[in-house]
Design a protein around this motif. Structure first.
Motif, PDB file in Angstrom:
ATOM      1  N   ALA A 243     -12.884 -29.090 -32.492  1.00  0.00           N
ATOM      2  CA  ALA A 243     -13.064 -30.379 -31.829  1.00  0.00           C
ATOM      3  C   ALA A 243     -14.523 -30.801 -31.687  1.00  0.00           C
ATOM      4  O   ALA A 243     -14.809 -31.979 -31.516  1.00  0.00           O
ATOM      5  N   ARG A 244     -15.460 -29.841 -31.724  1.00  0.00           N
ATOM      6  CA  ARG A 244     -16.891 -30.112 -31.589  1.00  0.00           C
ATOM      7  C   ARG A 244     -17.189 -30.966 -30.361  1.00  0.00           C
ATOM      8  O   ARG A 244     -17.706 -32.083 -30.464  1.00  0.00           O
ATOM      9  N   PRO A 245     -16.871 -30.469 -29.140  1.00  0.00           N
ATOM     10  CA  PRO A 245     -17.208 -31.221 -27.929  1.00  0.00           C
ATOM     11  C   PRO A 245     -18.700 -31.531 -27.871  1.00  0.00           C
ATOM     12  O   PRO A 245     -19.536 -30.738 -28.312  1.00  0.00           O
ATOM     13  N   MET A 246     -19.020 -32.709 -27.353  1.00  0.00           N
ATOM     14  CA  MET A 246     -20.402 -33.175 -27.230  1.00  0.00           C
ATOM     15  C   MET A 246     -21.115 -33.242 -28.583  1.00  0.00           C
ATOM     16  O   MET A 246     -22.337 -33.267 -28.665  1.00  0.00           O
ATOM     17  N   ARG A 247     -20.300 -33.204 -29.669  1.00  0.00           N
ATOM     18  CA  ARG A 247     -20.815 -33.280 -31.034  1.00  0.00           C
ATOM     19  C   ARG A 247     -21.760 -32.124 -31.374  1.00  0.00           C
ATOM     20  O   ARG A 247     -22.596 -32.230 -32.272  1.00  0.00           O
ATOM     21  N   TRP A 248     -21.641 -31.023 -30.660  1.00  0.00           N
ATOM     22  CA  TRP A 248     -22.425 -29.840 -31.006  1.00  0.00           C
ATOM     23  C   TRP A 248     -21.878 -29.233 -32.296  1.00  0.00           C
ATOM     24  O   TRP A 248     -20.673 -29.251 -32.546  1.00  0.00           O
ATOM     25  N   PRO A 249     -22.743 -28.653 -33.123  1.00  0.00           N
ATOM     26  CA  PRO A 249     -22.284 -28.054 -34.390  1.00  0.00           C
ATOM     27  C   PRO A 249     -21.254 -26.957 -34.159  1.00  0.00           C
ATOM     28  O   PRO A 249     -21.245 -26.285 -33.122  1.00  0.00           O
ATOM     29  N   GLU A 250     -20.413 -26.756 -35.171  1.00  0.00           N
ATOM     30  CA  GLU A 250     -19.333 -25.772 -35.066  1.00  0.00           C
ATOM     31  C   GLU A 250     -19.855 -24.362 -34.796  1.00  0.00           C
ATOM     32  O   GLU A 250     -19.232 -23.595 -34.042  1.00  0.00           O
ATOM     33  N   TRP A 251     -20.984 -24.008 -35.398  1.00  0.00           N
ATOM     34  CA  TRP A 251     -21.470 -22.630 -35.274  1.00  0.00           C
ATOM     35  C   TRP A 251     -21.850 -22.285 -33.841  1.00  0.00           C
ATOM     36  O   TRP A 251     -21.765 -21.118 -33.438  1.00  0.00           O
ATOM     37  N   ILE A 252     -22.265 -23.276 -33.066  1.00  0.00           N
ATOM     38  CA  ILE A 252     -22.636 -23.001 -31.674  1.00  0.00           C
ATOM     39  C   ILE A 252     -21.445 -22.469 -30.891  1.00  0.00           C
ATOM     40  O   ILE A 252     -21.557 -21.515 -30.103  1.00  0.00           O
TER      41      ILE A 252
ATOM     42  N   SER B  32      -3.105 -22.299 -39.762  1.00  0.00           N
ATOM     43  CA  SER B  32      -4.434 -22.725 -40.198  1.00  0.00           C
ATOM     44  C   SER B  32      -4.813 -24.075 -39.614  1.00  0.00           C
ATOM     45  O   SER B  32      -5.999 -24.367 -39.423  1.00  0.00           O
ATOM     46  N   ASN B  33      -3.833 -24.906 -39.320  1.00  0.00           N
ATOM     47  CA  ASN B  33      -4.112 -26.211 -38.728  1.00  0.00           C
ATOM     48  C   ASN B  33      -4.276 -26.127 -37.212  1.00  0.00           C
ATOM     49  O   ASN B  33      -4.890 -26.995 -36.603  1.00  0.00           O
ATOM     50  N   LEU B  34      -3.739 -25.078 -36.604  1.00  0.00           N
ATOM     51  CA  LEU B  34      -3.884 -24.895 -35.167  1.00  0.00           C
ATOM     52  C   LEU B  34      -5.195 -24.208 -34.808  1.00  0.00           C
ATOM     53  O   LEU B  34      -5.778 -24.483 -33.764  1.00  0.00           O
ATOM     54  N   MET B  35      -5.681 -23.325 -35.698  1.00  0.00           N
ATOM     55  CA  MET B  35      -6.892 -22.568 -35.373  1.00  0.00           C
ATOM     56  C   MET B  35      -7.953 -22.630 -36.456  1.00  0.00           C
ATOM     57  O   MET B  35      -8.970 -21.970 -36.355  1.00  0.00           O
ATOM     58  N   ASN B  36      -7.743 -23.434 -37.524  1.00  0.00           N
ATOM     59  CA  ASN B  36      -8.622 -23.493 -38.685  1.00  0.00           C
ATOM     60  C   ASN B  36      -8.349 -22.285 -39.582  1.00  0.00           C
ATOM     61  O   ASN B  36      -8.023 -21.203 -39.116  1.00  0.00           O
ATOM     62  N   ASN B  37      -8.489 -22.483 -40.887  1.00  0.00           N
ATOM     63  CA  ASN B  37      -8.045 -21.432 -41.803  1.00  0.00           C
ATOM     64  C   ASN B  37      -9.001 -20.245 -41.908  1.00  0.00           C
ATOM     65  O   ASN B  37      -8.608 -19.184 -42.390  1.00  0.00           O
TER      66      ASN B  37
ATOM     67  N   VAL C 269      -6.968 -32.753 -40.473  1.00  0.00           N
ATOM     68  CA  VAL C 269      -8.432 -32.676 -40.609  1.00  0.00           C
ATOM     69  C   VAL C 269      -8.998 -31.437 -39.939  1.00  0.00           C
ATOM     70  O   VAL C 269     -10.174 -31.115 -40.133  1.00  0.00           O
ATOM     71  N   THR C 270      -8.203 -30.733 -39.143  1.00  0.00           N
ATOM     72  CA  THR C 270      -8.694 -29.532 -38.463  1.00  0.00           C
ATOM     73  C   THR C 270      -8.420 -28.256 -39.253  1.00  0.00           C
ATOM     74  O   THR C 270      -8.776 -27.170 -38.815  1.00  0.00           O
ATOM     75  N   GLY C 271      -7.800 -28.381 -40.439  1.00  0.00           N
ATOM     76  CA  GLY C 271      -7.285 -27.208 -41.117  1.00  0.00           C
ATOM     77  C   GLY C 271      -8.307 -26.297 -41.744  1.00  0.00           C
ATOM     78  O   GLY C 271      -8.123 -25.081 -41.760  1.00  0.00           O
ATOM     79  N   SER C 272      -9.382 -26.849 -42.296  1.00  0.00           N
ATOM     80  CA  SER C 272     -10.350 -26.004 -42.992  1.00  0.00           C
ATOM     81  C   SER C 272     -11.754 -26.503 -42.738  1.00  0.00           C
ATOM     82  O   SER C 272     -11.977 -27.671 -42.378  1.00  0.00           O
ATOM     83  N   LEU C 273     -12.710 -25.627 -42.945  1.00  0.00           N
ATOM     84  CA  LEU C 273     -14.114 -26.012 -42.822  1.00  0.00           C
ATOM     85  C   LEU C 273     -14.446 -27.106 -43.832  1.00  0.00           C
ATOM     86  O   LEU C 273     -15.176 -28.054 -43.528  1.00  0.00           O
ATOM     87  N   ALA C 274     -13.894 -27.006 -45.044  1.00  0.00           N
ATOM     88  CA  ALA C 274     -14.166 -28.014 -46.065  1.00  0.00           C
ATOM     89  C   ALA C 274     -13.719 -29.403 -45.609  1.00  0.00           C
ATOM     90  O   ALA C 274     -14.425 -30.396 -45.811  1.00  0.00           O
ATOM     91  N   THR C 275     -12.544 -29.492 -44.973  1.00  0.00           N
ATOM     92  CA  THR C 275     -12.049 -30.789 -44.523  1.00  0.00           C
ATOM     93  C   THR C 275     -12.879 -31.323 -43.367  1.00  0.00           C
ATOM     94  O   THR C 275     -13.149 -32.530 -43.281  1.00  0.00           O
ATOM     95  N   ILE C 276     -13.306 -30.447 -42.462  1.00  0.00           N
ATOM     96  CA  ILE C 276     -14.176 -30.867 -41.366  1.00  0.00           C
ATOM     97  C   ILE C 276     -15.499 -31.392 -41.913  1.00  0.00           C
ATOM     98  O   ILE C 276     -16.018 -32.426 -41.464  1.00  0.00           O
ATOM     99  N   LEU C 277     -16.060 -30.698 -42.891  1.00  0.00           N
ATOM    100  CA  LEU C 277     -17.305 -31.145 -43.514  1.00  0.00           C
ATOM    101  C   LEU C 277     -17.094 -32.464 -44.242  1.00  0.00           C
ATOM    102  O   LEU C 277     -17.959 -33.356 -44.211  1.00  0.00           O
ATOM    103  N   TRP C 278     -15.956 -32.614 -44.907  1.00  0.00           N
ATOM    104  CA  TRP C 278     -15.611 -33.882 -45.579  1.00  0.00           C
ATOM    105  C   TRP C 278     -15.604 -35.033 -44.581  1.00  0.00           C
ATOM    106  O   TRP C 278     -16.141 -36.114 -44.850  1.00  0.00           O
ATOM    107  N   LEU C 279     -15.013 -34.805 -43.410  1.00  0.00           N
ATOM    108  CA  LEU C 279     -14.946 -35.846 -42.384  1.00  0.00           C
ATOM    109  C   LEU C 279     -16.337 -36.227 -41.907  1.00  0.00           C
ATOM    110  O   LEU C 279     -16.645 -37.416 -41.707  1.00  0.00           O
ATOM    111  N   GLN C 280     -17.222 -35.242 -41.749  1.00  0.00           N
ATOM    112  CA  GLN C 280     -18.594 -35.528 -41.345  1.00  0.00           C
ATOM    113  C   GLN C 280     -19.313 -36.359 -42.402  1.00  0.00           C
ATOM    114  O   GLN C 280     -20.063 -37.287 -42.073  1.00  0.00           O
ATOM    115  N   VAL C 281     -19.073 -36.044 -43.666  1.00  0.00           N
ATOM    116  CA  VAL C 281     -19.738 -36.759 -44.756  1.00  0.00           C
ATOM    117  C   VAL C 281     -19.315 -38.225 -44.778  1.00  0.00           C
ATOM    118  O   VAL C 281     -20.159 -39.125 -44.877  1.00  0.00           O
TER     119      VAL C 281
END
Length: 416
Positions: free
Chosen positions: A21-30, A327-332, A368-380
């Motif tokens: 979900a990236r609350p406060m738009r903080w990066p996923e790695w945080i 994978s869609n509930l917790m990311n793949n 859109v929550t399923g994979s890192l690639a899809t999350i990155l796609w959404l950001q792009v």
């Protein structure tokens, strides 16, 4: 359930939710690192055990470094813009043909460079090409997102999650192709047909065909050659049953350094353009999964996998479908890590492990929550001024993903 177990599950769940979900738009790695650090600070995970968990991902980190450097070198020197413009000019004013060409380009990029390259690098080039062609960008953008996952098990190198599931020890290339060549073909074909039908109205009509295609610079030519050479190298290494991480990293470093030297530019320009946050993200997820393993939850999953021995095909079908939804509930990535650890403990039949990989790779096309690639796609696409909400993506994914999953799993089970 003890309080320690409950707290560990809660922290792991909240950290994973933060990644998605990236609350406060903080990066996923945080969020991944924060969860891992909290587990250590509360004494729920010994620091030494966390270090061992992080070290398990060495081959994955090296692979990602190589792929990201190659992708950034290609992006910086216009390789993907050149490819996208070429696709537009070969579309013959047909939006449907342009869609097919973009989809085919995505298959090639995903197969030989990984799904993250398709999501992060090809997507903005396709968006720019759609604008020049005066075509609705959404069908083309959906093609980028879906093929990034649908083609991600054509080769072992097509998705970092493949390395995660197999714990860095990939099956030999010949064995991989026997198991996944036909299922991946089914996945790619069914996803194309389903998306083409869904988007038929927006793909009707004509588009522009004469899009300016800038000539590739010497740096672009070297980057393209580096990509092709790396693909050949990794296919060879996979055929020899060797780990892919170090060869990928070395190839990426050599290509980036060569491109920078020929362009007379500092290599730091490429280094700064890489999304390095993916490395601590993966490291944090390794720690979270190790913590879950220490609570016994992965042992329960392993016990369920052992139970598939009596009915391998039925167990494979159920396992693939369950991990696809998970994978869609917790990311793949965490789903793949959990499955990998459980497989290492249970040693289920090969067809079950293969079904798990198909579910981990293809399942994320549901949301859109399923994979890192899809999350990155959404950001792009958001940076490009476009957006696709959760419900809009789900409307497409709810049709395309189940059909492709059934097709891919069905073909794999038919192979025995």
């Amino acid at each position: 359930m003890t309080m320690a177990t409950f707290t560990t599950w809660a922290i792991a769940g909240l950290a994973t939710a933060g990644v998605i979900a990236r609350p406060m738009r903080w990066p996923e790695w945080i969020w991944a690192l924060a969860g891992a650090a909290l587990l250590i600070l509360l004494g729920l995970m010994p620091a030494a055990a966390a270090g061992v968990a992080v070290a398990k991902g060495l081959d994955v980190y090296l692979f990602l470094v190589g792929m990201m450097l190659l992708s950034e070198a290609a992006r910086e020197h216009g390789v993907f813009d050149w490819v996208a413009a070429t696709a537009v000019n070969h579309a013959g004013r047909s939006r449907a043909r342009l869609f097919a060409l973009v989809y085919a380009t995505g298959v090639v990029v995903t197969t030989f460079m990984s799904n993250d390259a398709t999501a992060v690098v090809l997507t903005p080039a396709v968006f720019a090409a759609a604008r020049k062609a005066k075509a609705d960008p959404l069908p083309l953008l959906f093609a980028c997102a879906l093929i990034a996952n649908a083609a991600s098990f054509v080769l072992p190198i097509s998705n970092p999650a493949n390395l995660v599931l197999y714990g860095g020890h990939m099956p030999p290339l010949a064995q991989w192709l026997r198991s996944f060549a036909l299922p991946s073909l089914a996945s790619v074909a069914v996803t194309f047909v389903a998306l083409r039908v869904i988007e038929r109205e927006r793909l009707a009509g004509d588009c522009e065909s004469d899009v300016a295609r800038p000539a590739l610079s010497i740096g672009g030519k070297v980057a393209a050659a580096g990509i092709l050479s790396t693909a050949a190298l990794l296919v060879t290494v996979s055929a020899l049953d060797r780990q892919l991480g170090l060869p990928a990293a070395l190839a990426g470093i050599v290509t980036a350094a060569s491109v920078s030297a020929l362009a007379r530019r500092s290599p730091m320009i490429l280094v700064r353009g890489v999304s390095w946050g993916v490395l601590p993200l993966v490291a944090g997820l390794f720690v979270l999964v190790e913590a879950l393993d220490r609570t016994g939850v992965i042992g329960l999953v392993a016990a369920a996998l052992r139970g598939t021995t009596g009915d391998p095909r039925g167990g494979a079908a159920a396992s693939g479908a369950i991990v696809a939804l998970a994978s869609n509930l917790m990311n793949n990535l965490p789903a793949g890590l959990i499955a990998s650890t459980a497989v290492a403990q249970a040693h289920p039949p090969a067809v079950v492990t293969d079904a798990l990989l198909i579910g981990v790779d293809l399942g994320p096309n549901l949301s859109v929550t399923g994979s890192l690639a899809t999350i990155l796609w959404l950001q792009v696409i958001r940076r490009e001024g476009e957006d696709v909400g959760f419900r809009a993506f789900l409307k497409v994914g709810a049709v395309t993903m189940p059909l492709a999953l059934v097709a891919a799993l069905g073909v794999r089970l038919a192979l025995g």
